[in-house]
Scaffold this active site. Structure first.
Site, short mmCIF file in Angstrom:
data_model
loop_
_atom_site.label_atom_id
_atom_site.label_comp_id
_atom_site.label_asym_id
_atom_site.label_seq_id
_atom_site.Cartn_x
_atom_site.Cartn_y
_atom_site.Cartn_z
N LYS A 108 0.84 -1.22 0.00
CA LYS A 108 0.00 0.00 0.00
C LYS A 108 0.87 1.26 0.00
O LYS A 108 0.81 2.09 0.92
CB LYS A 108 -0.95 0.02 1.20
CG LYS A 108 -1.93 -1.15 1.25
CD LYS A 108 -2.94 -0.96 2.37
CE LYS A 108 -3.93 -2.10 2.51
NZ LYS A 108 -3.37 -3.36 3.00
O1 S5P Z 1 -9.14 -2.51 2.58
C1 S5P Z 1 -8.40 -3.45 2.81
C2 S5P Z 1 -7.32 -3.74 1.97
C3 S5P Z 1 -6.53 -4.84 2.25
S1 S5P Z 1 -5.33 -5.28 1.09
N1 S5P Z 1 -8.64 -4.26 3.89
C4 S5P Z 1 -7.84 -5.35 4.18
O2 S5P Z 1 -8.15 -6.07 5.13
N2 S5P Z 1 -6.73 -5.62 3.39
C5 S5P Z 1 -5.78 -6.71 3.72
O3 S5P Z 1 -6.44 -7.97 3.57
C6 S5P Z 1 -5.24 -6.69 5.15
O4 S5P Z 1 -4.04 -5.94 5.23
C7 S5P Z 1 -4.99 -8.17 5.45
O5 S5P Z 1 -3.71 -8.54 4.98
C8 S5P Z 1 -6.05 -8.89 4.61
C9 S5P Z 1 -7.30 -9.29 5.37
O6 S5P Z 1 -7.01 -10.25 6.34
P1 S5P Z 1 -8.16 -11.03 7.17
O7 S5P Z 1 -7.38 -11.82 8.19
O8 S5P Z 1 -9.03 -9.99 7.82
O9 S5P Z 1 -8.89 -11.89 6.18
#
Ligand code: S5P
Length: 308
Positions: A108
């Site tokens: 990012k």
């Molecule tokens: O808006 C966002 C963008 C990203 S790339 N919201 C997010 O959660 N992410 C990423 O997606 C976040 O940094 C993490 O690596 C992943 C979500 O992880 P989870 O464990 O919640 O599924």
């Protein structure tokens, strides 16, 4: 409205990473990206091995890793060498012909071009040497892009850039930053640059967006090209790949405000790739969990795709 298939879109995709990804998704029958948010190199390599047949992309956060050692690693004299050993090993796992997947470093980027340049190529992580995909914040993408673009022209490695058009969670302290206006500006900026790079015979760098299914109506507009100001732009936007985080089979929230929606909801509203972190790596058996997410994502894709 049913969407064109990944393979039909691969034919038009102008960025080689986007083309490869769309082809791979169709071949492997998967639109799943596993997010390997783990803090040791060994855990990430083990996860990559376990889920490689189920995924089209593995997403990393290289700067959360506290231990770069792993079984069979060559001796490293410096932190840079330790990181390089790990990223080379990860690339070997990703590049195996029958189980291929792409690597997306979720950095990012959000700074002036000169700083992003150093973050992208330098430091101990040298992201440009091993990532297929990186992402940039929309607000600063105009500044960061010339650098990544310049690098892509001189490097042998191909790179695809995703732009954050939306984020999870939408509400931050009651203020809505990621609204329709933000997504629409992001879309127009990306498409403008994408078209101009193509017209100058450059490899367009942008391959798509991070879109959220917390605001499905905005996600659908990104997919359908509803933010376009003319028909040409609307058609070109079919090339854009939308990846969506905040995915779990059981929707809900985490304690820090992350919001979850189902694979079906994301794909039916126009997302192409579902990003799953804790739903996979915290499962008792990550390989089985990945298979479940892959099947859910693929079934939703088939339901929402034009039969050819
Ligand atoms: O808006 C966002 C963008 C990203 S790339 N919201 C997010 O959660 N992410 C990423 O997606 C976040 O940094 C993490 O690596 C992943 C979500 O992880 P989870 O464990 O919640 O599924």
């Amino acid at each position: 409205m049913p969407h064109p298939s990944y393979s039909a879109r691969a034919k038009d995709a102008k960025n080689p990473v986007a083309k490869r990804l769309l082809e791979l998704m169709e071949q492997k029958e998967t639109n799943l990206c596993a997010s390997a948010d783990l803090t040791t190199a060994q855990e990430i390599l083990d996860l990559a091995e376990a889920v490689s047949e189920e995924i089209c992309v593995l997403k990393t956060h290289i700067d959360i890793i506290k231990d770069f050692s792993f079984k069979g690693a060559p001796k490293a004299k410096t932190p840079t060498e330790a990181v390089r050993n790990f990223t080379q090993r990860l690339r070997e796992i990703a590049d195996r012909k029958d189980k291929e997947f792409l690597i997306f470093e979720d950095r990012k980027f959000a700074d002036i071009g000169n700083t992003v340049g150093m973050q992208f190529t330098g430091g101990i992580y040298k992201i440009a040497e091993w990532a297929d995909i990186v992402n940039v914040h929309s607000v600063t993408s105009y500044a960061t892009l010339p650098f990544i673009s310049g690098y892509a022209k001189t490097s042998k490695r191909q790179i695809g850039v995703l732009v954050l058009a939306q984020m999870t969670p939408v509400q931050l302290a009651g203020l809505e930053f990621f609204n329709e206006d933000y997504a629409s500006k992001t879309y127009r900026l990306v498409l403008q640059i994408h078209k101009s790079q193509f017209k100058q015979n450059l490899n367009p760098l942008f391959i798509g967006f991070i879109g959220s299914s917390e605001q499905p109506e905005i996600l659908s507009k990104l997919r359908n090209g509803d933010f376009a100001d003319n028909q040409e732009t609307r058609e070109i936007s079919q090339e854009m790949i939308i990846m969506t985080p905040g995915i779990k089979i059981a929707p809900g929230n985490d304690k820090l405000g992350q919001t979850y929606n189902t694979p079906e909801k994301a794909i039916s509203n126009g997302s192409d790739v579902i990003i799953v972190g804790r739903g996979i790596y915290e499962a008792d058996d990550p390989a089985t969990a990945a298979k479940i997410y892959r099947e859910a994502g693929w079934a939703a894709y088939q339901q929402n795709t034009k039969q050819e």
